[in-house]
Write a protein that holds these residues in place. Structure first.
Motif, PDB file in Angstrom:
ATOM      1  N   ALA A  20      29.817  21.835  38.477  1.00 43.49           N
ATOM      2  CA  ALA A  20      31.002  22.620  38.843  1.00 43.49           C
ATOM      3  C   ALA A  20      30.986  22.860  40.347  1.00 43.49           C
ATOM      4  CB  ALA A  20      31.015  23.954  38.116  1.00 43.49           C
ATOM      5  N   SER A  21      32.165  23.160  40.884  1.00 40.37           N
ATOM      6  CA  SER A  21      32.219  23.507  42.299  1.00 40.37           C
ATOM      7  C   SER A  21      31.654  24.908  42.485  1.00 40.37           C
ATOM      8  CB  SER A  21      33.662  23.448  42.808  1.00 40.37           C
ATOM      9  OG  SER A  21      34.413  24.510  42.239  1.00 40.37           O
ATOM     10  N   LEU A  22      31.298  25.227  43.705  1.00 40.83           N
ATOM     11  CA  LEU A  22      30.745  26.544  44.005  1.00 40.83           C
ATOM     12  C   LEU A  22      31.741  27.648  43.654  1.00 40.83           C
ATOM     13  CD1 LEU A  22      28.402  28.178  45.209  1.00 40.83           C
ATOM     14  CD2 LEU A  22      29.495  27.924  47.440  1.00 40.83           C
ATOM     15  N   SER A  23      33.008  27.447  43.987  1.00 43.04           N
ATOM     16  CA  SER A  23      34.009  28.479  43.698  1.00 43.04           C
ATOM     17  C   SER A  23      34.183  28.677  42.195  1.00 43.04           C
ATOM     18  CB  SER A  23      35.348  28.140  44.357  1.00 43.04           C
ATOM     19  OG  SER A  23      35.852  26.931  43.853  1.00 43.04           O
ATOM     20  N   THR A  24      34.157  27.608  41.421  1.00 40.28           N
ATOM     21  CA  THR A  24      34.258  27.714  39.964  1.00 40.28           C
ATOM     22  C   THR A  24      33.070  28.472  39.399  1.00 40.28           C
ATOM     23  OG1 THR A  24      35.485  25.635  39.846  1.00 40.28           O
ATOM     24  CG2 THR A  24      34.424  26.388  37.809  1.00 40.28           C
ATOM     25  N   TRP A  25      31.892  28.158  39.890  1.00 37.89           N
ATOM     26  CA  TRP A  25      30.662  28.813  39.442  1.00 37.89           C
ATOM     27  C   TRP A  25      30.714  30.316  39.743  1.00 37.89           C
ATOM     28  CZ3 TRP A  25      26.179  30.347  42.539  1.00 37.89           C
ATOM     29  CH2 TRP A  25      25.067  30.696  41.767  1.00 37.89           C
ATOM     30  N   ILE A  26      31.122  30.673  40.936  1.00 35.51           N
ATOM     31  CA  ILE A  26      31.206  32.096  41.315  1.00 35.51           C
ATOM     32  C   ILE A  26      32.300  32.796  40.510  1.00 35.51           C
ATOM     33  CG2 ILE A  26      31.792  33.682  43.205  1.00 35.51           C
ATOM     34  CD1 ILE A  26      30.334  31.710  45.088  1.00 35.51           C
ATOM     35  N   TYR A  27      33.427  32.129  40.300  1.00 33.90           N
ATOM     36  CA  TYR A  27      34.512  32.712  39.510  1.00 33.90           C
ATOM     37  C   TYR A  27      34.049  32.975  38.078  1.00 33.90           C
ATOM     38  CZ  TYR A  27      39.131  33.311  37.404  1.00 33.90           C
ATOM     39  OH  TYR A  27      40.212  33.787  36.722  1.00 33.90           O
ATOM     40  N   ARG A  28      33.286  32.049  37.502  1.00 36.11           N
ATOM     41  CA  ARG A  28      32.777  32.216  36.146  1.00 36.11           C
ATOM     42  C   ARG A  28      31.821  33.409  36.087  1.00 36.11           C
ATOM     43  NH1 ARG A  28      34.625  31.837  31.634  1.00 36.11           N
ATOM     44  NH2 ARG A  28      35.488  29.868  32.220  1.00 36.11           N
ATOM     45  N   ILE A  29      30.944  33.537  37.057  1.00 33.59           N
ATOM     46  CA  ILE A  29      30.033  34.685  37.118  1.00 33.59           C
ATOM     47  C   ILE A  29      30.850  35.981  37.186  1.00 33.59           C
ATOM     48  CG2 ILE A  29      28.325  35.896  38.563  1.00 33.59           C
ATOM     49  CD1 ILE A  29      27.238  33.098  39.332  1.00 33.59           C
ATOM     50  N   THR A  30      31.900  35.976  37.989  1.00 36.07           N
ATOM     51  CA  THR A  30      32.755  37.157  38.149  1.00 36.07           C
ATOM     52  C   THR A  30      33.453  37.498  36.843  1.00 36.07           C
ATOM     53  OG1 THR A  30      33.092  36.545  40.470  1.00 36.07           O
ATOM     54  CG2 THR A  30      34.614  38.161  39.532  1.00 36.07           C
ATOM     55  N   GLN A  31      34.040  36.508  36.195  1.00 35.95           N
ATOM     56  CA  GLN A  31      34.720  36.745  34.908  1.00 35.95           C
ATOM     57  C   GLN A  31      33.750  37.308  33.877  1.00 35.95           C
ATOM     58  OE1 GLN A  31      36.316  32.790  34.167  1.00 35.95           O
ATOM     59  NE2 GLN A  31      38.373  33.643  34.261  1.00 35.95           N
ATOM     60  N   ASN A  32      32.568  36.719  33.786  1.00 36.53           N
ATOM     61  CA  ASN A  32      31.582  37.187  32.818  1.00 36.53           C
ATOM     62  C   ASN A  32      31.127  38.610  33.126  1.00 36.53           C
ATOM     63  OD1 ASN A  32      31.693  34.833  31.326  1.00 36.53           O
ATOM     64  ND2 ASN A  32      29.990  33.886  32.403  1.00 36.53           N
ATOM     65  N   ALA A  33      31.032  38.950  34.391  1.00 38.92           N
ATOM     66  CA  ALA A  33      30.638  40.311  34.768  1.00 38.92           C
ATOM     67  C   ALA A  33      31.695  41.319  34.317  1.00 38.92           C
ATOM     68  CB  ALA A  33      30.417  40.398  36.278  1.00 38.92           C
ATOM     69  N   VAL A  34      32.967  40.963  34.458  1.00 39.56           N
ATOM     70  CA  VAL A  34      34.051  41.855  34.011  1.00 39.56           C
ATOM     71  C   VAL A  34      34.013  42.002  32.493  1.00 39.56           C
ATOM     72  CG1 VAL A  34      36.567  42.105  33.823  1.00 39.56           C
ATOM     73  CG2 VAL A  34      35.539  41.450  36.001  1.00 39.56           C
ATOM     74  N   ILE A  35      33.818  40.899  31.794  1.00 34.21           N
ATOM     75  CA  ILE A  35      33.730  40.951  30.333  1.00 34.21           C
ATOM     76  C   ILE A  35      32.546  41.815  29.906  1.00 34.21           C
ATOM     77  CG2 ILE A  35      33.229  39.573  28.263  1.00 34.21           C
ATOM     78  CD1 ILE A  35      34.863  37.306  29.697  1.00 34.21           C
ATOM     79  N   ASP A  36      31.403  41.605  30.529  1.00 34.59           N
ATOM     80  CA  ASP A  36      30.219  42.419  30.212  1.00 34.59           C
ATOM     81  C   ASP A  36      30.468  43.891  30.505  1.00 34.59           C
ATOM     82  OD1 ASP A  36      28.890  40.159  29.403  1.00 34.59           O
ATOM     83  OD2 ASP A  36      27.731  39.940  31.258  1.00 34.59           O
TER      84      ASP A  36
END
Length: 162
Positions: free
Chosen positions: A58-74
């Motif tokens: 994945a691109s760096l931005s996609t990876w960071i966005y996924r981490i961000t989304q998961n943090a909000v869900i958590d």
């Protein structure tokens, strides 16, 4: 990767993505202090995971966005007792009803986990953060009619699951 190189690379990543991550989180978290804490947590996870990041997946931005989304869900999973039920639905003193509410919240959290990411975001923003569908359309940069469609579809799926 040397520690100095890792720190320099992280500083560049932080400078590039800090504002985007913060805007995304502030748009989804109702409490400003919690949003600040969550933004910091995201970058701690990025820093810790940077050495294992694979550009071929994945691109760096996609990876960071996924981490961000998961943090909000958590955040909403762990804060569901605070944001999960409107005050008028909370019961005091009746243990059977309290247990039923806990089961319903768990069922709702499990059902939300089965929704596609975009639909889950719409439900969280609308019901947990109190955003209107019109403001959600602006936040997610999609049309209002498409947000309404996804919202209706998500509610239908949630009803079927629960």
């Amino acid at each position: 990767m040397t520690e100095l190189y890792k720190n320099t690379e992280f500083e560049q990543i932080y400078a590039k993505f800090k504002d985007k991550v913060a805007r995304y989180i502030y748009g989804k978290i109702p409490n400003e202090q919690d949003a600040e804490d969550l933004t910091s947590d995201v970058f701690v996870k990025v820093f810790k995971g940077l050495s294992g990041f694979d550009e071929t997946k994945a691109s760096l931005s996609t990876w960071i966005y996924r981490i961000t989304q998961n943090a909000v869900i958590d955040y909403y999973r762990t804060a569901k007792s605070v944001y999960g039920l409107p005050e008028e639905l909370c019961f005091e003193g009746n243990i059977d009803e309290e247990m039923l509410n806990e089961e319903m919240l768990k069922s709702l959290a499990d059902a939300l986990g089965q929704l596609p990411q975009r639909e889950r975001d719409i439900i969280i923003l609308h019901y947990y953060s109190g955003k209107t569908l019109k403001s959600i359309a602006e936040i997610m940069d999609i049309s209002y009619s498409y947000v309404k469609l996804l919202h209706t579809k998500a509610l239908k799926v949630l009803r079927e699951i629960i």
